[in-house]
Write a protein that holds these residues in place. Structure first.
Motif, PDB file in Angstrom:
ATOM      1  N   TYR A 195       0.918  -1.152  -0.072  1.00  0.00           N
ATOM      2  CA  TYR A 195      -0.101   0.082   0.052  1.00  0.00           C
ATOM      3  C   TYR A 195       0.880   1.178  -0.150  1.00  0.00           C
ATOM      4  O   TYR A 195       2.044   1.165   0.622  1.00  0.00           O
ATOM      5  N   CYS A 196       0.470   2.259  -0.781  1.00  0.00           N
ATOM      6  CA  CYS A 196       1.038   3.569  -0.729  1.00  0.00           C
ATOM      7  C   CYS A 196       0.122   4.675  -0.650  1.00  0.00           C
ATOM      8  O   CYS A 196      -0.780   4.441  -1.512  1.00  0.00           O
ATOM      9  N   TRP A 197      -0.177   5.580   0.141  1.00  0.00           N
ATOM     10  CA  TRP A 197      -1.195   6.522   0.231  1.00  0.00           C
ATOM     11  C   TRP A 197      -0.455   7.869   0.758  1.00  0.00           C
ATOM     12  O   TRP A 197       0.448   7.895   1.530  1.00  0.00           O
ATOM     13  N   ARG A 198      -1.340   8.915   0.332  1.00  0.00           N
ATOM     14  CA  ARG A 198      -1.064  10.205   1.098  1.00  0.00           C
ATOM     15  C   ARG A 198      -2.591  10.700   1.714  1.00  0.00           C
ATOM     16  O   ARG A 198      -3.660  10.545   1.030  1.00  0.00           O
ATOM     17  N   TRP A 199      -2.522  11.340   2.581  1.00  0.00           N
ATOM     18  CA  TRP A 199      -3.971  12.044   3.284  1.00  0.00           C
ATOM     19  C   TRP A 199      -4.128  13.235   2.489  1.00  0.00           C
ATOM     20  O   TRP A 199      -3.079  14.288   2.124  1.00  0.00           O
ATOM     21  N   THR A 200      -5.642  13.604   2.011  1.00  0.00           N
ATOM     22  CA  THR A 200      -5.655  14.900   1.481  1.00  0.00           C
ATOM     23  C   THR A 200      -5.484  16.075   2.305  1.00  0.00           C
ATOM     24  O   THR A 200      -5.454  16.112   3.303  1.00  0.00           O
ATOM     25  N   GLY A 201      -5.337  17.207   1.558  1.00  0.00           N
ATOM     26  CA  GLY A 201      -5.209  18.425   2.211  1.00  0.00           C
ATOM     27  C   GLY A 201      -3.817  19.157   2.024  1.00  0.00           C
ATOM     28  O   GLY A 201      -2.745  18.263   1.673  1.00  0.00           O
ATOM     29  N   PHE A 202      -3.836  20.264   1.965  1.00  0.00           N
ATOM     30  CA  PHE A 202      -2.483  21.099   2.128  1.00  0.00           C
ATOM     31  C   PHE A 202      -1.842  20.900   3.281  1.00  0.00           C
ATOM     32  O   PHE A 202      -2.344  21.673   4.483  1.00  0.00           O
ATOM     33  N   ASN A 203      -0.699  20.575   3.512  1.00  0.00           N
ATOM     34  CA  ASN A 203      -0.089  20.561   4.958  1.00  0.00           C
ATOM     35  C   ASN A 203       1.479  21.274   4.948  1.00  0.00           C
ATOM     36  O   ASN A 203       2.264  20.921   5.279  1.00  0.00           O
ATOM     37  N   PHE A 204       1.097  22.642   4.625  1.00  0.00           N
ATOM     38  CA  PHE A 204       2.178  23.516   4.625  1.00  0.00           C
ATOM     39  C   PHE A 204       3.376  23.009   3.822  1.00  0.00           C
ATOM     40  O   PHE A 204       4.435  23.166   4.210  1.00  0.00           O
ATOM     41  N   GLY A 205       3.001  22.438   2.722  1.00  0.00           N
ATOM     42  CA  GLY A 205       4.159  21.918   1.820  1.00  0.00           C
ATOM     43  C   GLY A 205       4.717  20.687   2.089  1.00  0.00           C
ATOM     44  O   GLY A 205       5.684  20.471   1.517  1.00  0.00           O
ATOM     45  N   PHE A 206       4.345  20.187   3.095  1.00  0.00           N
ATOM     46  CA  PHE A 206       4.919  18.834   3.516  1.00  0.00           C
ATOM     47  C   PHE A 206       4.276  17.701   2.743  1.00  0.00           C
ATOM     48  O   PHE A 206       2.834  17.276   3.434  1.00  0.00           O
ATOM     49  N   ASP A 207       4.616  17.105   1.849  1.00  0.00           N
ATOM     50  CA  ASP A 207       3.783  16.105   1.084  1.00  0.00           C
ATOM     51  C   ASP A 207       4.200  14.744   1.670  1.00  0.00           C
ATOM     52  O   ASP A 207       5.606  14.120   1.244  1.00  0.00           O
ATOM     53  N   LEU A 208       3.559  14.207   2.739  1.00  0.00           N
ATOM     54  CA  LEU A 208       4.153  12.799   3.098  1.00  0.00           C
ATOM     55  C   LEU A 208       3.393  11.608   2.700  1.00  0.00           C
ATOM     56  O   LEU A 208       2.067  11.640   2.443  1.00  0.00           O
ATOM     57  N   LEU A 209       4.318  10.837   2.002  1.00  0.00           N
ATOM     58  CA  LEU A 209       3.665   9.520   1.504  1.00  0.00           C
ATOM     59  C   LEU A 209       4.050   8.614   2.873  1.00  0.00           C
ATOM     60  O   LEU A 209       4.934   8.396   3.165  1.00  0.00           O
ATOM     61  N   VAL A 210       3.093   7.696   2.699  1.00  0.00           N
ATOM     62  CA  VAL A 210       2.927   6.495   3.726  1.00  0.00           C
ATOM     63  C   VAL A 210       2.852   5.435   2.917  1.00  0.00           C
ATOM     64  O   VAL A 210       2.055   5.083   2.198  1.00  0.00           O
ATOM     65  N   THR A 211       3.833   4.350   3.225  1.00  0.00           N
ATOM     66  CA  THR A 211       4.249   2.939   2.515  1.00  0.00           C
ATOM     67  C   THR A 211       3.938   1.996   3.461  1.00  0.00           C
ATOM     68  O   THR A 211       4.558   1.795   4.595  1.00  0.00           O
ATOM     69  N   TYR A 212       3.177   0.991   3.042  1.00  0.00           N
ATOM     70  CA  TYR A 212       3.208  -0.439   3.902  1.00  0.00           C
ATOM     71  C   TYR A 212       3.507  -1.636   2.829  1.00  0.00           C
ATOM     72  O   TYR A 212       2.856  -1.649   1.813  1.00  0.00           O
ATOM     73  N   THR A 213       4.600  -2.064   3.222  1.00  0.00           N
ATOM     74  CA  THR A 213       4.948  -3.305   2.365  1.00  0.00           C
ATOM     75  C   THR A 213       6.048  -3.899   2.986  1.00  0.00           C
ATOM     76  O   THR A 213       7.050  -3.430   3.881  1.00  0.00           O
ATOM     77  N   ASN A 214       5.825  -5.453   2.876  1.00  0.00           N
ATOM     78  CA  ASN A 214       6.922  -6.331   3.406  1.00  0.00           C
ATOM     79  C   ASN A 214       6.900  -6.218   4.965  1.00  0.00           C
ATOM     80  O   ASN A 214       8.117  -6.238   5.729  1.00  0.00           O
TER      81      ASN A 214
END
Length: 495
Positions: free
Chosen positions: A377-396
């Protein structure tokens, strides 16, 4: 003669030495049968041929003292020296047993008129107490073990509290904690608050924090009162699925059910009907929380973290459309977020660098994701977070954070500052069918610094502890405490 001599020699020994220490009565039979019956055997074996010829009866297990006392003295009322009358029923009891109760002990030892009465009418001021509960409570004075049904535990608890039976009160509390579920949590919480069982209240709140958003239920929403839901909505421990907008949406459905308790339909239809109902109420310019029937819900909506809703355009438009919240609430949040963005862009606010758990608990971003089955899985939560685009990954079986900047540009502004800081807490949980935790993990409160496109392993999971569906819940803080707050801390006189 040799054989006879050996027999005589064996029989001259201590009889206890002729019997083994343990009596094994398994498939191979009892070892006691292999010796002469010079010692007593307690095994429950069939009588041998000699016993059968003598017509010796099999041993019978004697009734235990506790069962005898319960049957003879309590159920049969033999040798009773006092009669208790309550709720139209009578119990023939014994003072010596009743004195285990603090209530009766005080009654009999003081100068009360009841101390010399043979028949005592017992007033029952608590409506939770019924005759079944009194039967259990009185019976508990005559026996070692008490069976408490989850469906009747509240009545028994009420009676135990009235009669001051601390052991039974504790047992009721344990029964309640073991049986917290969607059908019992509200009743148990209310009862625990009345009778002072703080541990039960805590258990109920934990269950609600875990299940309110992850397993939404119409009947549960109808039962939840303003006081309880206010505690849940303001907590950073609330398991939020998706984003803060979903907290607002859940409150909207809850409010609709509170005002329309007769509504009966599937959970999937609830939001549409709530929106349709609100649409009919929007004929007036006044926001709903300012109306007479909306005012009681004001304390609950105050705890919605609006700063994480207005950072998404679609969500901000829904807030304006619903017209539930007073305009000044939104105005102040827009202003606060605008200044936070300016500080990030022009005042080198790279995020929190010092531990501030109190602020984190009260104002962190709440978001979550449900992982239906094991996989990637790989996702981000919607919305503007002051330029911090955080990706979250679940794998292995790893959960990884990545600060996304140049390699995978996203829509909207992305901060290109060399380093950005954030405070976070990540929790994982899975539940059984009753909503109880099967497994859970937490990182605790953490501070993290990420460079451009840097990845960081947040959690390494043990596959033996994983159970799906798996719920991931995160709290984030992307900006430092407000600058005006820092100024006040440095200059206490500037208020």
């Amino acid at each position: 003669m040799g054989t006879q001599g050996s027999r005589l020699q064996a029989s001259s020994k201590d009889p206890e030495e002729a019997v083994e220490t343990t009596c094994a009565s398994g498939k191979h039979g009892c070892e006691c049968r292999k010796r002469k019956r010079t010692a007593h055997c307690d095994c429950d074996s069939e009588p041998d041929e000699e016993d059968a010829l003598l017509d010796t009866p099999r041993r019978k297990k004697l009734k235990s003292t506790s069962k005898y006392i319960y049957q003879t003295l309590f159920l049969n009322g033999e040798n009773s020296d006092i009669r208790i009358c309550a709720l139209g029923q009578e119990w023939n009891l014994h003072k010596v047993y009743l004195c285990q109760s603090g209530y009766f002990s005080s009654m009999f030892s003081g100068s009360w008129k009841e101390s010399n009465m043979m028949v005592i009418p017992l007033e029952i001021p608590d409506q939770n107490i019924d005759t079944e509960a009194l039967q259990v409570v009185f019976g508990s004075l005559y026996r070692d073990d008490v069976l408490i049904k989850p469906s009747s535990v509240v009545s028994i608890l009420a009676a135990a509290c009235m009669l001051q039976l601390d052991g039974l009160i504790q047992q009721c509390g344990e029964t309640m904690k073991e049986n917290v579920g969607v059908k019992t949590v509200c009743v148990y919480y209310s009862s625990a608050s009345i009778y002072g069982l703080d541990s039960v209240m805590k258990k109920c709140l934990e269950w609600l924090l875990n299940n309110l958003m992850t397993h939404q239920n119409v009947d549960l929403m109808k039962e939840l009162g303003v006081d309880v839901i206010e505690l849940l909505i303001q907590s950073s421990d609330l398991f939020v699925m998706q984003v803060e907008m979903d907290v607002y949406t859940a409150l909207k459905k809850w409010m609709f059910l509170q005002l329309n308790p007769s509504w009966d339909g599937p959970i999937k239809q609830l939001l549409a009907d709530a929106d349709a109902w609100l649409c009919k109420r929007r004929t007036e310019e006044e926001p709903f929380l300012k109306a007479e029937d909306g005012a009681p819900f004001t304390p609950v909506f105050r705890h919605v973290r609006l700063q994480y809703i207005i950072n998404d355009l679609a969500s901000a438009r829904i807030l304006e459309r619903d017209n539930i919240l007073p305009p000044d609430w939104l105005t102040s949040v827009y202003k606060s977020q605008w200044f936070a963005m300016l500080r990030t862009e022009h005042d080198n606010d790279n995020g929190p660098q010092d531990a501030n758990k109190e602020e984190f608990q009260s104002s962190s971003m709440r978001c979550g994701r449900k992982l239906t089955k094991d996989g990637d899985y790989c996702w981000r939560w919607t919305g503007f977070n002051f330029g911090f685009d955080l990706l979250v990954t679940y794998t292995n079986r790893f959960i990884v954070f990545k600060r996304n900047t140049l390699s995978q540009p996203c829509g909207g502004a992305v901060s290109l500052q060399p380093r950005r800081h954030l405070a976070y807490r990540l929790r994982l949980a899975s539940f059984d069918n009753s909503g109880k935790l099967v497994c859970s993990r937490s990182t605790g409160y953490q501070l993290l610094t990420l460079e451009k496109d840097q990845e960081y392993v947040v959690m390494n999971l043990d596959s033996r502890l994983l159970s799906f569906p798996l719920y991931v819940c995160c709290n984030f803080q992307y900006t430092s405490p407000h600058m005006d707050q820092k100024v006040r801390e440095k200059n206490p006189t500037c208020q």
